[in-house]
Design an enzyme around this catalytic site. Sequence first.
Site, PDB file in Angstrom:
ATOM      1  N   GLU A   1      -5.056 -18.722  11.837  1.00  0.00           N
ATOM      2  CA  GLU A   1      -5.942 -19.840  11.494  1.00  0.00           C
ATOM      3  C   GLU A   1      -5.498 -20.431  10.165  1.00  0.00           C
ATOM      4  O   GLU A   1      -5.261 -19.702   9.200  1.00  0.00           O
ATOM      5  CB  GLU A   1      -7.412 -19.412  11.349  1.00  0.00           C
TER       6      GLU A   1
ATOM      7  N   GLU B   1     -11.540 -11.825  11.726  1.00  0.00           N
ATOM      8  CA  GLU B   1     -12.035 -11.767  10.354  1.00  0.00           C
ATOM      9  C   GLU B   1     -12.988 -10.603  10.093  1.00  0.00           C
ATOM     10  O   GLU B   1     -14.141 -10.782   9.690  1.00  0.00           O
ATOM     11  CB  GLU B   1     -12.671 -13.117   9.983  1.00  0.00           C
TER      12      GLU B   1
END
Length: 499
Positions: A296, A182
């Site tokens: 995810e 991320e």
Amino acid sequence: MSFARALAVILLTLAATSLAAQPRETITVDASAPAEPFPHFWEHMFGSGRAVLSLRESYREDLRAVRAVTAVRYVRFHAVLHDEMGVYGVNGHGAPVYNFSYIDQVYDGLLANGVRPFVEISFMPAKLAARDVRQSFWYRPIVSPPADYKRWDALIMALARHLIERYGIDEVSQWYFEVWNEPNLDFWAGEPKQATYFTLYDHTARSLKAVDARLRVGGPATAQAAWVAAFLRHCKDNQTPVDFVSTHVYGDDKAKDVFGTNEHLTRRQMVCRAVQKVHTEIQASPLPAVPLLWSEFNASWSNHPEVTDAPFMGPWLAETIRQCDGFVQEMSYWTFSDVFEEQGVVKTPFYGGFGLLAAGGIPKPAFNAFALLHDLGERRLANDAPGMLVTRRSDGALVIALWNYAEVGTTAPLRSVALRFTHSAPHSASVQSIDGVHGNVHIAYERMGSPRYPTQRELAQLREAAALPAPITHPLQSGELDLEIPSDGLVVVTVASSP
């Protein structure tokens, strides 16, 4: 009144009154309907907290429990280069010193339990960081770019060589190497974020491929389905290797962050809308054949007991599978276990953790949902009915999932369904289900007094209470099966092939 007790009261009330029922649905299941491959993309990969946790026996016990009811093949976690892993240091002369002892124990443990690593290359060792800037997780990972890219490249190549020497290229070539986590959020302190991440990716991907071209590397590992089009254009323009695209989204992400719009999207809509967006971006890119690995996903990115600990997860997972089928190669549920410390040491078994199993190895409703949906077949039959998947197993059996979805905080009327089978003459069906009163440990936990620290005896009782109910065989009258599915219910029906 607690959440679990209130939920149980609502569901029992619904079961006791026909006034709550929807009009009866009659759904035809045509055994001769066109069928397409239905790879179980939702159960091959799972996330977990961070690398060092995998050394715990509780983590490995949970992994074995998940492997017993799913087709898990890969496990992903953060922080394999975090300083607690002891990978990188410098000697008295300032020269790099590598230590792969803990990495060996981590990956040995995964392989011994029948799964392979999905290697997330993160975070920055302190002795290699340009700055001591840390992300807010309890274990405080350093998210700085490297001070010296030559030393970063050397570390990545040394790691790749070590893994190949230990496990062999035939094995390691089946792993995935994902660059960072991320970087569009506070997990990356480079500025500007995208350009500096692309620099990190270029160095990492080329270093891995310099050791062996068969190693698989990808990114951008972004939150909120971000950067994919720009990432693929960058890789094409700079001839940077990329073997897969990875990104993330959660059911309660905001449309503004994911799509740049102000629309309201529910948890039921968000994940697969994002998956379809990225799928389209890949197809429109200069690298349209790159696989999409969604590394995810979950219904929530925060800790909400009424979401991730609740029966809600059964219909939500089934609906997500139904919508995402055909748009993604793999999806990695975050996470398989509540052996997890991003917010600190777990304080109570049920706090809205991401895991399928609560602390103490207690299966949640989501665990039972994965177990039920594992039984779906390998081919999906065409059927337009909402809240339903029709599949066929390799042995010819029809396996059908039906559910009664309700958004968090609401209750759906009882769903009454009559299944009629055509081009098949089954005499009976096996029915297995979970809902607020079946396969839901929270009722037993409440009756126990919601202990913060359950004893070993209490843990055993809770694990028993959490168990998936046994299937029930129903005779079929004139090829028809009647079902009643309460709010938050998930049902799987198995019909053996006709002789």
